[in-house]
Structures are given as C-alpha cells and as structure tokens.
Write a protein that holds these residues in place. Structure first.
Motif, PDB file in Angstrom:
ATOM      1  N   GLY A 184     -20.013 -60.044  -9.356  1.00 17.23           N
ATOM      2  CA  GLY A 184     -20.383 -58.887  -8.545  1.00 17.23           C
ATOM      3  C   GLY A 184     -20.591 -59.295  -7.101  1.00 17.23           C
ATOM      4  N   GLU A 185     -21.803 -59.119  -6.610  1.00 15.90           N
ATOM      5  CA  GLU A 185     -22.139 -59.575  -5.275  1.00 15.90           C
ATOM      6  C   GLU A 185     -22.254 -61.102  -5.284  1.00 15.90           C
ATOM      7  OE1 GLU A 185     -22.357 -57.627  -2.547  1.00 15.90           O
ATOM      8  OE2 GLU A 185     -21.632 -56.056  -3.904  1.00 15.90           O
ATOM      9  N   PRO A 186     -22.241 -61.753  -4.105  1.00 15.95           N
ATOM     10  CA  PRO A 186     -22.417 -63.210  -4.077  1.00 15.95           C
ATOM     11  C   PRO A 186     -23.668 -63.631  -4.825  1.00 15.95           C
ATOM     12  CG  PRO A 186     -21.712 -62.435  -1.921  1.00 15.95           C
ATOM     13  CD  PRO A 186     -21.954 -61.206  -2.755  1.00 15.95           C
ATOM     14  N   GLY A 187     -23.527 -64.623  -5.700  1.00 15.59           N
ATOM     15  CA  GLY A 187     -24.652 -65.117  -6.480  1.00 15.59           C
ATOM     16  C   GLY A 187     -24.936 -64.320  -7.730  1.00 15.59           C
ATOM     17  N   GLN A 188     -24.077 -63.329  -8.084  1.00 16.50           N
ATOM     18  CA  GLN A 188     -24.309 -62.514  -9.272  1.00 16.50           C
ATOM     19  C   GLN A 188     -23.166 -62.665 -10.281  1.00 16.50           C
ATOM     20  OE1 GLN A 188     -24.915 -58.423  -8.184  1.00 16.50           O
ATOM     21  NE2 GLN A 188     -27.036 -58.749  -7.560  1.00 16.50           N
TER      22      GLN A 188
ATOM     23  N   SER B 281     -28.632 -62.677 -11.588  1.00 18.25           N
ATOM     24  CA  SER B 281     -28.727 -62.837 -10.138  1.00 18.25           C
ATOM     25  C   SER B 281     -29.311 -64.205  -9.803  1.00 18.25           C
ATOM     26  CB  SER B 281     -29.600 -61.740  -9.520  1.00 18.25           C
ATOM     27  OG  SER B 281     -29.064 -60.460  -9.790  1.00 18.25           O
ATOM     28  N   GLY B 282     -29.155 -64.591  -8.530  1.00 15.78           N
ATOM     29  CA  GLY B 282     -29.716 -65.858  -8.070  1.00 15.78           C
ATOM     30  C   GLY B 282     -28.929 -67.071  -8.490  1.00 15.78           C
ATOM     31  N   LEU B 283     -27.664 -66.880  -8.903  1.00 15.87           N
ATOM     32  CA  LEU B 283     -26.832 -68.014  -9.297  1.00 15.87           C
ATOM     33  C   LEU B 283     -26.269 -68.710  -8.060  1.00 15.87           C
ATOM     34  CD1 LEU B 283     -24.890 -66.333 -12.252  1.00 15.87           C
ATOM     35  CD2 LEU B 283     -27.116 -67.479 -12.268  1.00 15.87           C
ATOM     36  N   THR B 284     -25.737 -69.910  -8.258  1.00 18.35           N
ATOM     37  CA  THR B 284     -25.189 -70.683  -7.138  1.00 18.35           C
ATOM     38  C   THR B 284     -23.822 -70.133  -6.767  1.00 18.35           C
ATOM     39  OG1 THR B 284     -26.357 -72.652  -7.882  1.00 18.35           O
ATOM     40  CG2 THR B 284     -24.527 -72.968  -6.331  1.00 18.35           C
TER      41      THR B 284
ATOM     42  N   ALA C 125     -17.028 -67.586 -22.680  1.00 14.25           N
ATOM     43  CA  ALA C 125     -16.314 -67.028 -21.521  1.00 14.25           C
ATOM     44  C   ALA C 125     -16.849 -67.703 -20.262  1.00 14.25           C
ATOM     45  CB  ALA C 125     -16.518 -65.518 -21.433  1.00 14.25           C
ATOM     46  N   THR C 126     -15.966 -67.986 -19.313  1.00 15.58           N
ATOM     47  CA  THR C 126     -16.372 -68.613 -18.050  1.00 15.58           C
ATOM     48  C   THR C 126     -15.939 -67.744 -16.877  1.00 15.58           C
ATOM     49  OG1 THR C 126     -14.337 -69.916 -17.922  1.00 15.58           O
ATOM     50  CG2 THR C 126     -16.240 -70.922 -19.023  1.00 15.58           C
ATOM     51  N   GLN C 127     -16.674 -67.850 -15.782  1.00 11.01           N
ATOM     52  CA  GLN C 127     -16.379 -67.053 -14.587  1.00 11.01           C
ATOM     53  C   GLN C 127     -16.958 -67.757 -13.359  1.00 11.01           C
ATOM     54  OE1 GLN C 127     -14.694 -64.035 -14.133  1.00 11.01           O
ATOM     55  NE2 GLN C 127     -15.017 -64.398 -11.959  1.00 11.01           N
ATOM     56  N   ARG C 128     -16.174 -67.790 -12.301  1.00 13.07           N
ATOM     57  CA  ARG C 128     -16.674 -68.304 -11.014  1.00 13.07           C
ATOM     58  C   ARG C 128     -17.520 -67.215 -10.355  1.00 13.07           C
ATOM     59  NH1 ARG C 128     -15.317 -67.613  -5.726  1.00 13.07           N
ATOM     60  NH2 ARG C 128     -15.726 -69.345  -4.279  1.00 13.07           N
ATOM     61  N   VAL C 129     -18.697 -67.609  -9.842  1.00 15.42           N
ATOM     62  CA  VAL C 129     -19.587 -66.674  -9.155  1.00 15.42           C
ATOM     63  C   VAL C 129     -19.123 -66.517  -7.711  1.00 15.42           C
ATOM     64  CG1 VAL C 129     -21.943 -66.302  -8.353  1.00 15.42           C
ATOM     65  CG2 VAL C 129     -21.529 -67.177 -10.642  1.00 15.42           C
ATOM     66  N   LYS C 130     -19.030 -65.298  -7.284  1.00 11.94           N
ATOM     67  CA  LYS C 130     -18.541 -65.014  -5.943  1.00 11.94           C
ATOM     68  C   LYS C 130     -19.436 -65.644  -4.881  1.00 11.94           C
ATOM     69  CE  LYS C 130     -17.170 -61.116  -2.973  1.00 11.94           C
ATOM     70  NZ  LYS C 130     -17.081 -59.642  -2.880  1.00 11.94           N
TER      71      LYS C 130
END
Length: 471
Positions: free
Chosen positions: A59-63, A115-118, A149-154
């Motif tokens: 989603g948003e950066p860090g989410q 939220s609050g992810l790197t 499942a894997t996903q890069r955080v924006k």
C-alpha cells in the motif's frame, strides 16, 4: 506495526490435533478395506478450514495489505504470521518481535494492513484458520497454513534531482546534467521541455538508466527552451527539479563555394582522423586541471577550432592548439568550468556541425579514428581517506578509501607509532588500498595504537597519494 491485544492460545494447536490424530490412525487402519477411497477422505480432512486464496499488496510506503477468502466452515479467528524474508517465522506468541510477529484477526475479517515495515524490504506471510468452542475457552482445531506469499514493501519515491544545468549548447543540440537524489532505487529519468517554465511537456518519457546526463538533439537554432527533470523508480515518480532555461546558438553561415583556379591536379580524397590519444598526461585516472588529447589527421586540414569538438561530462569548454611539428596535429584541452574539481569521466568527440576540410576543400566525413582511439579521461579529484586499521603481532594494516600509488610509498621512518610500549616501524608496503607496517616489538593484545605519517611535515619524504595523484 499492527499490535495484537488479545491473549491467544496457539500453543494448544498440538493438543487440539489429538482427535484428528486418532482419526488418522483409524483411517490408516482401514486402508486394506477402502483402497483408493483413502485419498478422497484424506483430502477432505486436509481441506477442512483451508483458506482458498490469499494475496499481498504494497500500500503506502512501509505498509503491506493482506487479503484472503473465508474458508469453510467460517473460523473463530485467524493466526497470521509474518516476517522479513531475512528472518525465520515468529513463535506462536511473538507479537512484539522486531521485523516479525503474529496477528489474530476475528473470523469475519478478510483483510489486514501491516504498518511500520521497512520500506524496500521483502516480507513473507502465512495464514491459518482457528476454531474455538462457543465461549472461546477451548481451541478445538486449526486449518492448514496457506502457502508462503512474499511481497516487497513499497518505498518512498525519490526526491527531486538538484543542480540541473545545460552545457555544450550549440545550434542543434545541448546537454543537460544534474545531481541524482541519492536513491538506490532509481530506474530512469523523465525529461521535460517547453517554451516557458509553466508549459513543460515530456520529451523523453524514461531514459531507462540512472545516468545523470541527457543530450537533446531536437532543438532549433537561436531558440530559448525551459527544462526540468523527474527521477523515476519502481515506487513511483519523484518530485520535479527546479526549472532552468537555455538558448541555442545561431545556425552557422553556409560555406562558400571555392572559386575554380583553372586546370590543376585534382585531390578528391577526403581527410580522415588518424588517432585520438591522451597527450598530457598519457595515463588515466588523473587530477590534472589541463588534461590534453592530441588529435591527428591523415593530412593537413583547415577550419579546425573550438566549435569542431565537444567534451561530455564537464562544463569546461575545449581549447584547440595546432601542433607545429606534427602535420595535421591538434591538441584539445578542456578549460574552465568544473574541470579543477571534477571526479568522473570526460569524453572528447567531434561536434555534429564540424566543418573541417583539407586544403583541397574535401570535407572530413568519417570522424572515427583509423588508429589509436583514447577519447576519455577518468578525472579523480577526490582525496583518499583513512577507513580502518588493525594491529596484530608485528603487523599494522591501514585501509584507505581507494587504491594508492605504490610510487608514493614513504619510508618506514615517516610513521610515528604510539602504544603502551616502545614500538618502531621497520618496513612499509602498499598493496591496493592497504598500507602495511612491520613493527618491533610485537603489539601486545588490547593495546591502543596511534599511527601518524610525518610525510606531510616538510621532511622531504613523499606523501601517500592515490593513483590520480591526490594526496
């Protein structure tokens, strides 16, 4: 990050599996009689509470947004475990660990936002359904874990490029350069141009590289243009740079047709470029303020001046000097601009509008050298700096920020060594970016070692330098 505030008893999963284990034993015991029907029964048990599908999105950066389908039967709640892909899964009670945790949304929920992810890191997620009795006092069973499942955080989009400038402005082209926003995720730049600062339009949608230079060869002579640049990344477009303007030069006057002089021997052979060599210095990298190329032609030529050459990678302008003892030889040197402080590659080339010709007016058409071609200098005006040092026994090893010149090796006496005991340097050597001192006596463990190089103190010794001569 999302925090869980409910007490969860996932550790009871093993106790809740006891009835299922008995059922499996009974199922195995009936294999002799049921034959292939065993497969269907086992699949039906495995699918109890299985989540049909799960999806991750940034989603948003860090989410990180997690969505899933409700299994059958509908569960009491879910256990969602997540972690940075560099880490293992959290324990069942790990709700406050750094970069990994569990979440326990209720059964009616099918989406969750972390939220609050790197920003820019990859995360992995698994979900399973959980079933309790009516008052949630007994954990009865759990569905199977979903596939991982894997996903890069924006990450945040890049900042605006700075220092936008125009150089090598001619009647039919100019070169833009800028400073990158110090973002490792940049994939390219968008170039904007217009007749005024408030009417910019895209002329290059994506340069598809992180080079901080762009040549615009679609300009008209004697025209003012306004430019801006936007950095692009997989996380979106950044902010627009400040706008600059540049005015192209007037178109050159057409060449005069030479007047025939009567019968004479005809020279119809066009001149060629014999070589482009590094003249002073002859090697690269260099920190010279006047690096010079020598350009030689196959015969004597005329009309050679500063407008016949371009030098990319610098704001310096070319100066041209004929070589008196070399037929068809000219020295080209960049002067002014940023050449005295530049670190980067500069490249000599012929201007698209060059009008060089031989004495018979045959024009130079082919500008690629037939012999040696050394069109670049690697400019290095960055001083080497101390990075780290180690002391082990009779060796002291000091590492610098770049490769050093072995010819700048000071004598061992130029180094003062301060320790808890009287230590002296016997020899010194340079290899790559490392300087090694051999000392006596050996360094005692846990001593503090200070090394000073007195080569700068007017002792007549040579100071340490990098391969470009920076001290």
């Amino acid at each position: 990050m999302i925090k869980n505030t409910t007490t969860h008893h996932d550790s009871s999963d093993s106790r809740a599996r006891l009835p299922s284990l008995i059922a499996v034993l009974m199922l195995l015991a009936s294999m002799v009689f049921m034959g292939s029907a065993l497969t269907g029964t086992a699949q039906a048990q495995d699918e109890h509470g299985a989540i049909p599908s799960m999806a991750l999105a940034s989603g948003e950066p860090g989410q990180l947004v997690i969505t899933w389908e409700t299994p059958s039967p509908a569960p009491t709640d879910y256990r969602i475990r997540w972690a940075n892909t560099d880490l293992g899964w959290p324990s069942w009670s790990g709700t406050n660990e750094t970069e990994r945790a569990n979440e326990y949304p209720l059964g009616g929920v099918t989406t969750l936002t972390l939220s609050g992810l790197t920003p820019g890191d990859d995360y992995k997620v698994q979900i399973r359904s959980r079933y309790y009795n009516a008052d949630r006092s007994v954990h009865e069973s759990s569905g199977p874990w979903t596939n991982t499942a894997t996903q890069r955080v924006k990450d945040h989009p890049p900042a605006a490029p700075t220092g936008l400038a125009a150089s090598q402005v001619a009647h039919d082209s100019l070169t833009l350069s800028w400073n990158d926003p110090q973002d490792d995720n940049i994939t390219g730049y968008r170039i904007l141009r217009g007749p005024s600062a408030d009417s910019l339009a895209t002329i290059q949608a994506d340069t598809r590289n992180n080079r901080t230079e762009y040549e615009d060869d679609t300009v008209a002579a004697d025209t003012t243009y306004h430019y801006a640049v936007i950095a692009m990344s997989q996380d979106g477009d950044g902010a627009q740079s400040t706008t600059i303007s540049a005015t192209t030069t007037a178109a050159p006057a057409p060449k005069e047709t030479p007047t025939p002089r009567g019968p004479r021997a005809t020279d119809s052979t066009a001149p060629t470029v014999r070589s482009i060599t590094r003249q002073d210095p002859t090697s690269t990298p260099t920190n010279s303020d006047t690096p010079t190329w020598r350009v030689t032609f196959s015969e004597a030529v005329k009309n050679v001046d500063t407008t016949d050459f371009t030098i990319a990678g610098t704001t310096a302008a070319p100066t041209v000097t004929p070589v008196t003892n070399v037929t068809g030889g000219y020295d080209v040197t960049p002067t002014g601009g940023d050449i005295a402080s530049l670190t980067g590659t500069i490249t000599l080339a012929f201007a698209s509008a060059q009008n060089i010709a031989d004495t018979a007016d045959n024009e130079l058409a082919a500008t690629a050298p037939t012999g040696i071609n050394e069109p670049t200098f690697e400019m290095d005006n960055t001083v080497p700096t101390f990075v780290s040092g180690t002391a082990n026994g009779t060796l002291i090893v000091m590492t610098f920020s770049e490769e050093l010149d072995p010819n700048s090796l000071p004598p061992a006496s130029a180094f003062n060594i301060s320790t808890d005991s009287n230590v002296m340097a016997n020899s010194v050597s340079i290899e790559g970016a490392m300087v090694t001192l051999t000392v006596t006596p050996a360094i005692i463990v846990n001593q503090t070692v200070d090394v000073n190089n007195n080569a700068y103190a007017g002792t007549g010794t040579v100071p340490l330098k990098d391969t470009a001569g920076n001290e």
